[in-house]
Design an enzyme around this catalytic site. Structure first.
Site, PDB file in Angstrom:
ATOM      1  N   ARG A  50       0.833  -1.213   0.000  1.00 10.61           N
ATOM      2  CA  ARG A  50       0.000   0.000   0.000  1.00 10.61           C
ATOM      3  C   ARG A  50       0.865   1.259   0.000  1.00 10.61           C
ATOM      4  NH1 ARG A  50      -4.443   0.563   4.610  1.00 10.61           N
ATOM      5  NH2 ARG A  50      -2.580   0.949   5.869  1.00 10.61           N
ATOM      6  N   LYS A 149      -2.769   6.622   1.389  1.00 11.24           N
ATOM      7  CA  LYS A 149      -2.611   6.945   2.805  1.00 11.24           C
ATOM      8  C   LYS A 149      -1.589   8.073   2.890  1.00 11.24           C
ATOM      9  CE  LYS A 149      -2.096   4.527   7.207  1.00 11.24           C
ATOM     10  NZ  LYS A 149      -3.259   5.056   7.923  1.00 11.24           N
ATOM     11  N   GLU A 182     -16.415   5.524   5.926  1.00 12.90           N
ATOM     12  CA  GLU A 182     -15.567   4.891   6.943  1.00 12.90           C
ATOM     13  C   GLU A 182     -15.504   5.819   8.149  1.00 12.90           C
ATOM     14  OE1 GLU A 182     -11.430   4.576   5.832  1.00 12.90           O
ATOM     15  OE2 GLU A 182     -11.516   6.379   4.606  1.00 12.90           O
TER      16      GLU A 182
HETATM   17  N1  PXG Z   1      -9.323   4.411   7.201  1.00 14.73           N
HETATM   18  C1  PXG Z   1      -8.492   5.446   7.433  1.00 14.73           C
HETATM   19  C2  PXG Z   1      -8.862   6.788   6.962  1.00 14.73           C
HETATM   20  C3  PXG Z   1      -7.281   5.226   8.105  1.00 14.73           C
HETATM   21  O1  PXG Z   1      -6.449   6.244   8.330  1.00 14.73           O
HETATM   22  C4  PXG Z   1      -7.880   2.881   8.288  1.00 14.73           C
HETATM   23  C5  PXG Z   1      -9.042   3.160   7.600  1.00 14.73           C
HETATM   24  C6  PXG Z   1      -7.606   1.472   8.676  1.00 14.73           C
HETATM   25  O2  PXG Z   1      -6.607   0.923   7.849  1.00 14.73           O
HETATM   26  P1  PXG Z   1      -5.677  -0.271   8.341  1.00 14.73           P
HETATM   27  O3  PXG Z   1      -4.808  -0.554   7.183  1.00 14.73           O
HETATM   28  O4  PXG Z   1      -4.910   0.256   9.532  1.00 14.73           O
HETATM   29  O5  PXG Z   1      -6.577  -1.376   8.694  1.00 14.73           O
HETATM   30  C7  PXG Z   1      -6.968   3.925   8.549  1.00 14.73           C
HETATM   31  C8  PXG Z   1      -5.691   3.690   9.257  1.00 14.73           C
HETATM   32  C9  PXG Z   1      -4.697   6.440  14.721  1.00 14.73           C
HETATM   33  C10 PXG Z   1      -4.408   6.326  13.263  1.00 14.73           C
HETATM   34  O6  PXG Z   1      -3.832   6.988  15.442  1.00 14.73           O
HETATM   35  C11 PXG Z   1      -5.124   5.450  12.494  1.00 14.73           C
HETATM   36  C12 PXG Z   1      -4.862   5.322  11.114  1.00 14.73           C
HETATM   37  C13 PXG Z   1      -3.923   6.122  10.566  1.00 14.73           C
HETATM   38  C14 PXG Z   1      -3.232   7.024  11.349  1.00 14.73           C
HETATM   39  C15 PXG Z   1      -3.453   7.115  12.706  1.00 14.73           C
HETATM   40  O7  PXG Z   1      -5.758   6.003  15.150  1.00 14.73           O
HETATM   41  N2  PXG Z   1      -5.643   4.407  10.458  1.00 14.73           N
END
Ligand code: PXG
Length: 296
Positions: A50, A149, A182
């Site tokens: 990713r 991301k 989301e």
């Molecule tokens: N949606 C968004 C917008 C995200 O930023 C996820 C879904 C989940 O993705 P993964 O690959 O982790 O299953 C994310 C990821 C935090 C934090 O501190 C969380 C994310 C990114 C940065 C900080 O909670 N989540």
């Protein structure tokens, strides 16, 4: 704490980047949040895929190969003596001038931080989360692409601020058409009549590694899984609801916009998936310390 920065492993105080770095000046860059469990880096390959795809989408050439990046993550964990950790891997456009042109940035900045993690409490997993829907919409896919991301999180931060203001830990974001996209840092799932449902990526969302893992676990258990567009009506009337993300893993969601979901308790399928997910974290991903067997 030892941090990897541009080829060096440095003490925290020395791990500093320029005020001319475009990651800071413009949010120009990509990042990953990754977890290590039981001496293994969970879904590391998926996170690196990713990261590199996001970089490609924004024409950012990462100056190390994927194999080298994997080694950077593992070595950062080793230097900090960690087996269970939260890893932040960041690639910025690098140092440029005060103009926003990425062509003026000759060398991307790469850094990796490994830290111990703060989690939602055990109690919250047992009780379930309360969330609200916020007025801030998820970025439209034709603007700041949600599948990248990127370091541009201000839109999600607006949403987080709305949640903070009413004292709930997460927020559901809709896309511009009003379909459920989301949460600010998590994907969303609902369960209806035994079917596990999550919005498709074209709604405009990050394709979460945890989201994909949960769908695979469910399919392996013979649970029907659908990527389907849905609205808040479907959330309010769901049999179960949960959020997924690297930090939160799978967190039951029991109250949305003041409405109690089903009986207000974390659902049976949610718990089944949480348990299977926790088992998978014991065996998935490369070992940090070669020669170890992983789970203790
Ligand atoms: N949606 C968004 C917008 C995200 O930023 C996820 C879904 C989940 O993705 P993964 O690959 O982790 O299953 C994310 C990821 C935090 C934090 O501190 C969380 C994310 C990114 C940065 C900080 O909670 N989540």
């Amino acid at each position: 704490m030892i941090i990897y920065l541009d080829g060096k492993y440095l003490p925290r105080e020395q791990a500093v980047i320029s005020v001319f770095d475009h990651g800071l000046l413009y949010g120009d860059g990509v990042f990953e949040g990754i977890r290590a469990y039981h001496g293994r880096v969970f879904k590391l390959g998926e996170h690196l895929d990713r990261l590199y795809e996001g970089a490609r989408a924004i024409c950012l050439e990462i100056p190390v190969t994927k194999d080298e990046m994997q080694e950077i993550v593992l070595e950062t964990l080793r230097r900090n003596n960690l087996r269970d950790a939260y890893i932040r891997l960041v690639v910025t456009r690098g140092v440029g001038d005060l103009g926003l042109d990425p062509l003026k940035c000759p060398r991307p900045t790469v850094f990796c931080i490994a830290a111990s993690i703060k989690l939602y409490s055990d109690e919250l997993y047992k009780k379930g989360l309360e969330v609200i829907t916020v007025s801030t919409r998820r970025n439209i896919p034709t603007a700041c692409i949600p599948r990248v991301k990127s370091l541009n999180y201000l839109n999600n931060i607006y949403a987080k601020i709305e949640a903070n203001l009413v004292g709930v830990p997460e927020a559901i974001m809709l896309n511009a058409e009003g379909y459920v996209a989301e949460a600010t840092g998590d994907n969303i799932f609902i369960v209806k009549k035994g079917v596990l449902i999550t919005p498709p990526t074209y709604v405009g969302l990050l394709e979460g590694v945890t989201r994909n893992t949960v769908m695979n676990i469910a399919r392996g258990k013979g649970i029907p899984v659908e990527e389907k567009v849905f609205t808040l009506f479907d959330v309010y009337t769901a049999d179960e609801c949960f959020l997924t993300g690297t930090a939160a893993e799978i967190i039951p969601t029991v109250k949305v916009d003041g409405r109690i979901i089903a009986d207000g308790q974390p659902g049976v399928m949610t718990w089944e998936l949480i348990e299977a997910f926790r088992e998978l974290t014991k065996v998935d991903g490369p070992l940090i310390y070669p020669g170890e067997t992983g789970a203790k």
